[in-house]
Design a protein around this motif. Sequence first.
Motif, mmCIF file in Angstrom:
data_model
loop_
_atom_site.group_PDB
_atom_site.id
_atom_site.type_symbol
_atom_site.label_atom_id
_atom_site.label_comp_id
_atom_site.label_asym_id
_atom_site.label_seq_id
_atom_site.Cartn_x
_atom_site.Cartn_y
_atom_site.Cartn_z
ATOM 1 N N VAL A 317 -35.023 20.157 -24.193
ATOM 2 C CA VAL A 317 -36.381 20.380 -23.701
ATOM 3 C C VAL A 317 -37.018 21.509 -24.505
ATOM 4 C CG1 VAL A 317 -37.643 21.346 -21.755
ATOM 5 C CG2 VAL A 317 -35.942 19.551 -21.365
ATOM 6 N N ARG A 320 -44.570 21.453 -24.940
ATOM 7 C CA ARG A 320 -45.289 20.281 -24.453
ATOM 8 C C ARG A 320 -45.492 19.270 -25.574
ATOM 9 N NH1 ARG A 320 -48.714 21.037 -19.436
ATOM 10 N NH2 ARG A 320 -47.151 22.241 -18.311
ATOM 11 N N ALA A 321 -45.314 18.009 -25.270
ATOM 12 C CA ALA A 321 -45.636 16.952 -26.224
ATOM 13 C C ALA A 321 -47.097 16.562 -26.031
ATOM 14 C CB ALA A 321 -44.727 15.751 -25.994
ATOM 15 N N LYS A 324 -46.767 11.557 -23.470
ATOM 16 C CA LYS A 324 -45.429 11.088 -23.111
ATOM 17 C C LYS A 324 -45.531 9.820 -22.289
ATOM 18 C CE LYS A 324 -45.213 14.776 -19.656
ATOM 19 N NZ LYS A 324 -44.396 15.761 -18.990
ATOM 20 N N ALA A 328 -43.067 9.852 -17.017
ATOM 21 C CA ALA A 328 -41.923 10.630 -17.504
ATOM 22 C C ALA A 328 -41.981 12.026 -16.908
ATOM 23 C CB ALA A 328 -41.935 10.694 -19.028
ATOM 24 N N ALA A 330 -41.465 16.101 -16.567
ATOM 25 C CA ALA A 330 -41.400 17.248 -17.471
ATOM 26 C C ALA A 330 -40.026 17.889 -17.343
ATOM 27 C CB ALA A 330 -42.490 18.254 -17.126
ATOM 28 N N GLY A 331 -39.605 18.587 -18.375
ATOM 29 C CA GLY A 331 -38.353 19.321 -18.312
ATOM 30 C C GLY A 331 -38.580 20.698 -17.710
ATOM 31 N N ASP A 336 -41.365 19.627 -22.493
ATOM 32 C CA ASP A 336 -40.966 18.214 -22.503
ATOM 33 C C ASP A 336 -39.674 17.989 -23.293
ATOM 34 O OD1 ASP A 336 -43.071 17.046 -20.994
ATOM 35 O OD2 ASP A 336 -44.419 17.400 -22.686
ATOM 36 N N PHE A 337 -39.033 16.861 -23.004
ATOM 37 C CA PHE A 337 -37.908 16.431 -23.829
ATOM 38 C C PHE A 337 -38.425 16.213 -25.253
ATOM 39 C CE2 PHE A 337 -36.764 15.172 -19.499
ATOM 40 C CZ PHE A 337 -35.547 15.824 -19.390
ATOM 41 N N TYR A 340 -40.086 13.094 -27.082
ATOM 42 C CA TYR A 340 -41.487 12.655 -26.974
ATOM 43 C C TYR A 340 -42.373 13.180 -28.100
ATOM 44 C CZ TYR A 340 -40.017 11.678 -22.169
ATOM 45 O OH TYR A 340 -39.360 11.231 -21.048
ATOM 46 N N HIS A 341 -41.930 14.212 -28.806
ATOM 47 C CA HIS A 341 -42.779 14.797 -29.854
ATOM 48 C C HIS A 341 -42.936 13.826 -31.021
ATOM 49 C CE1 HIS A 341 -43.219 18.842 -28.183
ATOM 50 N NE2 HIS A 341 -41.974 18.738 -27.762
#
Lengths: 586, 586
Positions: A317, A320-321, A324, A328, A330-331, A336-337, A340-341
């Motif tokens: 994590v 922020r992406a 997403k 999904a 959020a971590g 975010d994981f 997703y980026h």
Amino acid sequence: MWRYDPPLRDMRFVIDEVLGAPARWAAMPAHAELDADMAAQVLEEAGRFASEILAPTNGPGDLQGCQWQDGAVTTPEGYRAAYQAFVDGGWPALACDPECGGQGLPQVLNSALFEMLAAANHGWTMYPGLLHGAYEVLHQHASGWLRETYLPKVTSGEWLSTMCLTEAHAGSDLGLLRTRAVPAEDGSYRLTGTKIFISGGDSDLTPNIVHLVLARLPEAPAGTKGLSLFLAPKFLPDGSRNAARCDGVEKKMGIKGSATCVMSFEGATGWLLGEPGKGLQAMFLMMNAARLHVGLQGLGHLEATTQNALRYTAERVQSRAPAKPEGAPAGAGGADFIVYHPAVRRQLWTLKARTESARVLSYWAAQALDEEAAHPDEAVRAAAGHRATLLTPVIKAMLTDLGHFSADRALGLWGGHGYIHEYGIEQIVRDSRIALIYEGTNEIQAIDLLLRKILPDGGQRLQGLLDWAAAQCEGSAHAGVARAGLQAVGEAVARLLAAQKADAELPFRAADDLLFALGEALLGAAWARMDAVAAQALAAGTGDSAFYAGKRQLAQLHFDWLGPELQHRLAAVAAARAPLPFLPAL
Amino acid sequence: MWRYDPPLRDMRFVIDEVLGAPARWAAMPAHAELDADMAAQVLEEAGRFASEILAPTNGPGDLQGCQWQDGAVTTPEGYRAAYQAFVDGGWPALACDPECGGQGLPQVLNSALFEMLAAANHGWTMYPGLLHGAYEVLHQHASGWLRETYLPKVTSGEWLSTMCLTEAHAGSDLGLLRTRAVPAEDGSYRLTGTKIFISGGDSDLTPNIVHLVLARLPEAPAGTKGLSLFLAPKFLPDGSRNAARCDGVEKKMGIKGSATCVMSFEGATGWLLGEPGKGLQAMFLMMNAARLHVGLQGLGHLEATTQNALRYTAERVQSRAPAKPEGAPAGAGGADFIVYHPAVRRQLWTLKARTESARVLSYWAAQALDEEAAHPDEAVRAAAGHRATLLTPVIKAMLTDLGHFSADRALGLWGGHGYIHEYGIEQIVRDSRIALIYEGTNEIQAIDLLLRKILPDGGQRLQGLLDWAAAQCEGSAHAGVARAGLQAVGEAVARLLAAQKADAELPFRAADDLLFALGEALLGAAWARMDAVAAQALAAGTGDSAFYAGKRQLAQLHFDWLGPELQHRLAAVAAARAPLPFLPAL
């Protein structure tokens, strides 16, 4: 953390559906009894060995490395047990002649086995990696007591083997070799010289080691025509120690579990294999099998990198992406994981697209070898032989390049952790680098392909491969673009053929990019073929639709995102018409 | 074998002639007393330190690595002596304010110094590498006794410094940091938390270490706005040991002479630097200086690789070349020096072309920093500031990428020897890999460049840089193609600006390739500028004509052979309009 799960579903997709191998086996008497279920069982067993027994020795073996003392090499902990299990499982003999104790299975399955071994532990795989080549040499060139004594042990893997070629001043250029062989009265020879970079020159894995040594007979001419091939075991048939000694192991960048030895032959006893002066041809038997296997190492590195990158980025994590998937979570901390980026997604898709098409390319080559060796129709055998000849240098160079540089790029997905040993990826980067060099550097593969295999017949044999690949695209939504890519490579070769009359050095300048252009076009054909197979399965509604839809998505991504790679290689081939001056003296 | 010769002639060419730095210094009161001869003396002295004292510790330091025991780090043999010589030579203070004990020399010279240090020994250079950033932070934010106690020691390098940012769960995303700072009654704070990847967190090079630590005050908001910056020394002013301890060093892929520490702060005493909640801004002062320095590491790796590759290939004999210079002798056994082989020549020219244009790019950025800081004309200062802002992420990402991947490709020039430690190149490959990650990964540089520095003002600031670079091409035979490249980058940005309204994620997908496209176009401008300078010198007949003719030849080679790279990057930016789906769950 780092682990290896054998990609059995993907392998079966390629073997059963993309290659249609079971139907092809049925047409070959030597493989007629093999079917898809039996093949699946072999793969499953191989996968169990690779993931459960071999993979756990990979990281620790890298840290521990090989120990050398008084001429004897000790391999890392766990290596001996893994090797014993490998021999007990009958794996060395998988694709060997049943008359010599082999199982007679096709190279397609042996390739899948070696992909798994390299993915699980490249360093360890160096030891059995030369067995099949040695088997080929002995199978073809050893007779009488020599054959009876050594062939069964090499077939079963009870004794390991080496290829003793390189000397300090002679790497790519074997014509410079100096090791000498002097005939003794009993029909044997005394070998004297120093060889370097000998993988498994000594080890504690087997009670004996069968060295295959290139050397010169007295009065032999200079250059490669003066080279003969000899067999010199670590222990002689009477049990005494031969005068072939490991004088040290190299401190290398990677594959630290593999003992890379300096070997001194000081009047060592050996026996001639094949005819005097034909050592290089005999050795090339070994080399060609080895080149496909080196390509499979690249594929193994790709697979291991891809699956571990997918796992890590799905759990890590960070930030922020910009977008997403719907729903999904959020971590921790609102971040975010990283899967997703966009920059991460692009790398992951690229890794997947490269891995799966590289697998098709390798298994295509293995299938060509099988058909060349065992198909009843002479025309099929000849066509398959031509394909294998052209595919081998492409696979050796392109897949090792992709394996290493993809792993190196992927290291960044782990951020700073990627630079730390315990996360696994930095070892893959180090291990995979050697594959671009050994068994003929990738630059030599490129020259071999263009100068020896494409241009001499005016591009005819290449056209056969391009036509065959274009036929593979049938039924795909991407057939047009994939075929255009193949055609563009053919046109680039035609231009080289026309231009080389006025500029004889041009093919040497263009060779590297031409090999990769052909490779890119073939990977495109592989994706078109996978797309067609997946489309057909979806249309037939045979189930597993998420799997097949994923293949179609990957095909699309290949052409969207990796299409510019082929254009880039073609542009570089065109750019090679520019002059390339000699460098000023230092 | 591997060695480092400082490229003084090339450095002076860039500083004196390409940048015209002496005339620029004359226009800045702070540097008015500096002239080309003095600068040349500084470079010569720096080169002597780098090549004679530092470079010999590089290979042995990699083998030995850092030892950690009971919280204390021992650096490799020779590191302490080299560091003492570095401090005695006054090198840490080269570009520091004379009022604080610095020498007040321009960043252009400091950049040349750090290029040499990184080329000679990247691992060692990690220790002093953070000093200048720490100096900047203390210079701007420390006052009173804190300033008096720490600033002079950090300026002189008597005490080393660290940047304590990263935590295990927070690498690129500093908003996730958890280390806490609680106010004590005496105005100090107690810091508690664990930091990882802390370069030089402990060492035996200096009697004290000044840690700069990001932490959260009680009640601070989540995210980056809750971060404050603290100074926590290894030894407190009363001589007692602070509760900041090194808990271990990482086993890394490279820079093994640099101690990468896990640091535990267990109620360690620290003092606030700057305002509460403004820790990140204060730290970014350090980070921006650091990013240029990381780019210089890439440049150092390029230079070290290039000169060693040239030496090795000029001595190694292997196989016949298809052509060689008239009158060139054959090597032993009728084989040729490998420097004549086309694939080798192409790599060597590419290495030279990359190294020399990367140097221009870096020194351009350093000159912009000098003018931003010290030029009397406000408009010049502002324009220089904009240039430095845009050039920094390009240099950090592109030069580290070129440094690592060029070294990795070049390893093949050594054949199998390249894979062995004693030949030196494999260490460069391993050392250079970290530079793509730390101080903001290259992917973050790309997002910083496009999303924060180019798109928000509609590409205006970028246009300023492109116009400036286009002006640099004046007088070159390649001005047309170089300017067309710059213009094509501007057009690609205009298309991104137009398309992002409908596809907000597009810039994230295109960012990596856009950065490299801009970098390629700038390297083209650098070659056009060098070509123009060289043409002028040749026309003026100032002597040294072989040197200037060589520069013109390299400019030609850049556009002939590396031109397709820019086109490839632009094609990839265009390809980024394709969709990039999320990956399926594992």
